[in-house]
Design an enzyme around this catalytic site. Structure first.
Site: not given
Length: 332
Positions: A234, A258, A263, A295
């Site tokens: 997260r 990632d 985001e 992501h």
């Protein structure tokens, strides 16, 4: 059941349409994100299927309730974007996909680590330009290093096993120890000890009040010089501004992300012809020892099949049995 699918891409429509051949739900796919303005796209649907960067605050949930929506089906494991207290008050059920492919996420964490360490992304670009020099491409042997794993659920357990296979010493921190990890040779330690002893730290824990900005300036100060940090969990586990400060000071050796704490306005969209307005993110990507992916750790064929299967089965069970399978409740 009639379902409004928000925030869909071509791959979502492909996998859900194929899986729906067994369930026969009446699905309408929408490309826009779910928010206060796009609620009006709903006509007579009873369920909404949403993704992690959709807005499900009290205002949107109230509007959905007024539209006759009974079920919020998340096609994700994360549910931090849902106001669960408001959903409970409105009598709306929220379901999710608790696990789809832990191997996908664990393997992507390893991919980030290997790519960063051996500078594969930089070497790829150099060779395409005819530059075959080795300057600034030196990595380090992962074998023999101490790897700290924060969170040892299914993903953390798999990542730990891979790192043990590399010949690493694996230490871990979790509020609940995993016996399988212990059997495999993982040593549980305090969080402070993990920060102090780890050459590589990988995050695999959920986001909640106790883990928000788990990696902050104080935590970073306890870590080894040139520490490698990987986050496929997260975004808000890491205080990005604190990380940038430490990157500028040369304390972090490698940082692989990632996920990113802001985001929602960036990931899953093609912004290649736009000016990125997030100055913190733009600064983050200027560092040569930082690698950001969008992501995509979950994004494998196996995971997409599982997400479609579980999501549609959750909806089927709600429709036919009134059962809330894989439900998410307000933790108070």
């Amino acid at each position: 059941m009639k379902i409004a699918f928000y925030n869909t891409k071509a791959y979502d429509r492909e996998y859900f349409t194929k899986e729906n051949e067994e369930h026969h739900h009446d699905i309408r796919y929408f490309e826009p994100h779910l928010n206060a303005q796009t609620v009006n796209l709903i006509t007579d649907e009873v369920a909404v299927c949403a993704f992690i960067n959709d807005c499900l605050n009290a205002e949107v949930l109230g509007a959905l309730k007024n539209k006759g929506i009974q079920l919020i089906a998340l096609r994700s494991a994360g549910f931090n974007h849902v106001d669960l207290a408001a959903a409970e008050q409105l009598g709306m059920s929220v379901v999710r996909v608790p696990a789809y492919s832990p191997y996908a996420v664990a393997e992507h964490a390893v991919a980030l680590l290997m790519t960063l360490n051996r500078r594969v992304h930089r070497a790829y670009n150099r060779v395409r330009e005819g530059d075959f020099s080795l300057n600034n491409l030196m990595g380090y042997d992962i074998h023999g290093k101490t790897v700290g794993v924060i969170g040892t659920g299914k993903i953390g357990q798999i990542f730990s096993k891979i790192m043990l296979g590399f010949g690493c010493r694996v230490i871990a921190y979790d509020v609940q120890k995993n016996d399988s990890c212990i059997d495999n040779g993982v040593e549980y330690v305090s969080l402070e000890t993990l920060f102090q002893r780890s050459d590589i730290i990988s995050l695999h824990c959920p986001l909640n009040d106790s883990t928000h900005h788990l990696i902050d300036e104080a935590a970073l100060a306890k870590m080894k010089p040139n520490v490698t940090i990987i986050n496929t969990s997260r975004g808000k586990l890491i205080d990005t501004k604190a990380a940038i400060k430490v990157l500028k000071a040369g304390k972090i050796g490698l940082l692989g992300l990632d996920v990113y704490e802001e985001e929602e306005a960036l990931f899953f969209e093609d912004l290649s012809d736009s000016v990125i307005q997030d100055d913190v993110f733009s600064r983050l990507t200027t560092f040569p020892n930082v690698l950001v992916t969008c992501h995509q750790a979950f994004f494998t064929k196996e995971a997409m099949v599982k997400i479609a299967q579980v999501t549609l089965d959750n909806i089927y069970q709600f429709e036919h049995n009134g059962a809330v399978v894989n439900g998410v409740t307000n933790p108070q």
